[in-house]
Design a protein around this motif. Structure first.
Motif, PDB file in Angstrom:
ATOM      1  N   UNK A  26      18.356   3.146  -3.796  1.00 51.61           N
ATOM      2  CA  UNK A  26      17.235   2.706  -2.961  1.00 51.61           C
ATOM      3  C   UNK A  26      17.589   3.008  -1.513  1.00 51.61           C
ATOM      4  N   UNK A  27      16.614   3.534  -0.788  1.00 52.42           N
ATOM      5  CA  UNK A  27      16.893   3.971   0.578  1.00 52.42           C
ATOM      6  C   UNK A  27      15.636   3.790   1.427  1.00 52.42           C
ATOM      7  N   UNK A  28      15.840   3.544   2.708  1.00 48.78           N
ATOM      8  CA  UNK A  28      14.707   3.435   3.625  1.00 48.78           C
ATOM      9  C   UNK A  28      15.082   4.102   4.939  1.00 48.78           C
ATOM     10  N   UNK A  29      14.131   4.823   5.523  1.00 49.92           N
ATOM     11  CA  UNK A  29      14.408   5.502   6.789  1.00 49.92           C
ATOM     12  C   UNK A  29      13.122   5.616   7.613  1.00 49.92           C
ATOM     13  N   UNK A  30      13.309   5.721   8.905  1.00 46.51           N
ATOM     14  CA  UNK A  30      12.178   5.887   9.818  1.00 46.51           C
ATOM     15  C   UNK A  30      11.971   7.365  10.097  1.00 46.51           C
ATOM     16  N   UNK A  31      10.710   7.773  10.179  1.00 42.89           N
ATOM     17  CA  UNK A  31      10.351   9.155  10.499  1.00 42.89           C
ATOM     18  C   UNK A  31       9.138   9.112  11.426  1.00 42.89           C
ATOM     19  N   UNK A  32       9.411   9.127  12.737  1.00 42.31           N
ATOM     20  CA  UNK A  32       8.375   9.010  13.757  1.00 42.31           C
ATOM     21  C   UNK A  32       7.551   7.739  13.545  1.00 42.31           C
ATOM     22  N   UNK A  33       6.262   7.864  13.233  1.00 41.62           N
ATOM     23  CA  UNK A  33       5.413   6.688  13.097  1.00 41.62           C
ATOM     24  C   UNK A  33       5.425   6.105  11.682  1.00 41.62           C
ATOM     25  N   UNK A  34       6.275   6.654  10.827  1.00 42.34           N
ATOM     26  CA  UNK A  34       6.266   6.241   9.432  1.00 42.34           C
ATOM     27  C   UNK A  34       7.637   5.714   9.002  1.00 42.34           C
ATOM     28  N   UNK A  35       7.619   4.863   7.981  1.00 41.83           N
ATOM     29  CA  UNK A  35       8.835   4.383   7.345  1.00 41.83           C
ATOM     30  C   UNK A  35       8.757   4.803   5.884  1.00 41.83           C
ATOM     31  N   UNK A  36       9.808   5.449   5.395  1.00 44.20           N
ATOM     32  CA  UNK A  36       9.823   6.006   4.047  1.00 44.20           C
ATOM     33  C   UNK A  36      10.803   5.221   3.179  1.00 44.20           C
ATOM     34  N   UNK A  37      10.294   4.653   2.113  1.00 43.98           N
ATOM     35  CA  UNK A  37      11.105   3.898   1.158  1.00 43.98           C
ATOM     36  C   UNK A  37      11.136   4.657  -0.158  1.00 43.98           C
ATOM     37  N   UNK A  38      12.332   4.883  -0.699  1.00 45.10           N
ATOM     38  CA  UNK A  38      12.469   5.575  -1.984  1.00 45.10           C
ATOM     39  C   UNK A  38      13.379   4.774  -2.894  1.00 45.10           C
ATOM     40  N   UNK A  39      12.986   4.683  -4.170  1.00 43.64           N
ATOM     41  CA  UNK A  39      13.722   3.866  -5.118  1.00 43.64           C
ATOM     42  C   UNK A  39      13.757   4.557  -6.475  1.00 43.64           C
ATOM     43  N   UNK A  40      14.913   4.500  -7.138  1.00 45.84           N
ATOM     44  CA  UNK A  40      15.074   5.070  -8.472  1.00 45.84           C
ATOM     45  C   UNK A  40      15.640   4.008  -9.402  1.00 45.84           C
ATOM     46  N   UNK A  41      15.018   3.858 -10.571  1.00 45.92           N
ATOM     47  CA  UNK A  41      15.484   2.873 -11.525  1.00 45.92           C
ATOM     48  C   UNK A  41      15.213   3.310 -12.945  1.00 45.92           C
ATOM     49  N   UNK A  42      15.754   2.550 -13.895  1.00 44.73           N
ATOM     50  CA  UNK A  42      15.549   2.915 -15.296  1.00 44.73           C
ATOM     51  C   UNK A  42      14.094   2.701 -15.709  1.00 44.73           C
ATOM     52  N   UNK A  43      13.420   1.721 -15.105  1.00 42.91           N
ATOM     53  CA  UNK A  43      12.007   1.452 -15.384  1.00 42.91           C
ATOM     54  C   UNK A  43      11.508   0.470 -14.333  1.00 42.91           C
TER      55      UNK A  43
ATOM     56  N   UNK B  67       5.230   5.140   1.506  1.00 42.02           N
ATOM     57  CA  UNK B  67       5.154   5.427   2.937  1.00 42.02           C
ATOM     58  C   UNK B  67       4.454   4.279   3.644  1.00 42.02           C
ATOM     59  N   UNK B  68       5.124   3.714   4.641  1.00 38.52           N
ATOM     60  CA  UNK B  68       4.543   2.668   5.488  1.00 38.52           C
ATOM     61  C   UNK B  68       4.261   3.253   6.864  1.00 38.52           C
ATOM     62  N   UNK B  69       3.175   2.830   7.461  1.00 41.00           N
ATOM     63  CA  UNK B  69       2.824   3.294   8.800  1.00 41.00           C
ATOM     64  C   UNK B  69       2.934   2.137   9.780  1.00 41.00           C
ATOM     65  N   UNK B  70       3.494   2.420  10.946  1.00 46.54           N
ATOM     66  CA  UNK B  70       3.543   1.386  11.966  1.00 46.54           C
ATOM     67  C   UNK B  70       4.838   1.427  12.761  1.00 46.54           C
ATOM     68  N   UNK B  71       4.918   0.534  13.740  1.00 47.12           N
ATOM     69  CA  UNK B  71       6.095   0.462  14.605  1.00 47.12           C
ATOM     70  C   UNK B  71       6.484  -1.002  14.787  1.00 47.12           C
ATOM     71  N   UNK B  72       7.610  -1.208  15.442  1.00 47.25           N
ATOM     72  CA  UNK B  72       8.056  -2.562  15.709  1.00 47.25           C
ATOM     73  C   UNK B  72       8.825  -3.212  14.577  1.00 47.25           C
ATOM     74  N   UNK B  73       9.194  -2.441  13.567  1.00 49.42           N
ATOM     75  CA  UNK B  73       9.961  -2.980  12.450  1.00 49.42           C
ATOM     76  C   UNK B  73      11.454  -2.981  12.773  1.00 49.42           C
TER      77      UNK B  73
END
Length: 261
Positions: free
Chosen positions: A151-168, A107-113
């Motif tokens: 791998x996916x990234x999305x904005x949610x109000x004041x936060x940016x959510x990055x999710x990633x799945x891999x073998x390791x 989870x990243x916090x901030x704006x202007x990205x």
């Protein structure tokens, strides 16, 4: 008998998950709890290591016990910042590190990205790559090649959510990826620079990891293990999460009243 447990923990008060003498760690607290339950030689193993300050919701541990142990029993001897919530009986040779995949969320916090550019960068992660530029160096001869399934990234109000799945994942890999994605999102760096990082034979640059507090090990997946949820233990976990949401959410709102706009 050998058992696998899914555990969650709040990472800020641990010096990582791996056992270290004279340091408070997740494995250290679990070993103490197992000893209190009369288990002297549990052969405890974890699916993976998390660094100081990193959290988990679906970390997996495995241990031996002559008696059947349920999550609520283990929780009775664990501190409140570790909660087991699902379990499975497993073969004696089961190693939790041999998972099909691992899922992390940051989870990243901030704006202007520039979210569009960040999404383009994230798409470059899919497939097999050498992540040497995104990790603390392994020992000589050790590979940093990993496969990313999604791998996916999305904005949610004041936060940016990055999710990633891999073998390791290599040491600090997700946090280093986050730093690079943020550089692209701030338009300090280009998509081509991000692509170059995935080709360390031609381009080398050490990327520093993002802060640990935004990272959580969301899940560890297996092909041949069916975990049974302990409803009481899961309610305990959600209650503990709710308490933290109220506490930290109140602080966030309280001090955000005084920030400059």
């Amino acid at each position: 008998m050998r058992f696998a447990f899914k555990i969650a923990y709040f990472g800020e008060n641990f010096h990582g998950s791996q056992y270290q003498p004279n340091q408070r760690t997740v494995e250290g607290e679990i070993l103490k709890a197992l000893k209190k339950l009369g288990i002297e030689n549990p052969r405890l193993r974890s699916a993976g290591r998390t660094d100081t300050g990193v959290h988990a919701y679906g970390q997996v541990i495995a241990f031996n016990s002559e008696e059947k142990i349920f999550p609520r029993i283990l929780n009775s001897e664990l501190p409140e910042d570790i909660t087991s919530w699902a379990w499975a009986k497993i073969p004696d040779n089961f190693d939790p590190r041999r998972a099909r995949s691992r899922v992390y969320t940051y989870i990243m916090y901030g704006s202007g990205y520039d979210i569009s550019s960040m999404r383009k960068a994230v798409k470059e992660l899919l497939g097999v790559h050498d992540f040497s530029n995104f990790t603390k160096k392994f020992g000589e001869g050790e590979s940093c090649v990993r496969e990313i399934y999604s791998a996916d990234i999305r904005a949610d109000k004041e936060f940016i959510i990055f999710e990633i799945e891999g073998n390791a994942f290599t040491w600090n890999m997700v946090r280093c990826i986050v730093t690079a994605i943020m550089e692209v999102g701030k338009q300090h760096r280009s998509i081509d620079w991000f692509k170059d990082l995935l080709n360390p034979e031609k381009y080398k640059e050490r990327v520093e990891p993002a802060p640990p507090y935004g990272l959580i090990l969301k899940d560890v997946k297996y092909d041949d293990v069916e975990f049974e949820i302990d409803d009481y233990a899961l309610k305990t976990l959600h209650s503990r999460i709710e308490k933290r949401l109220i506490y930290h959410g109140t602080l966030f709102k309280l001090f955000s009243m005084f920030r400059q706009t």
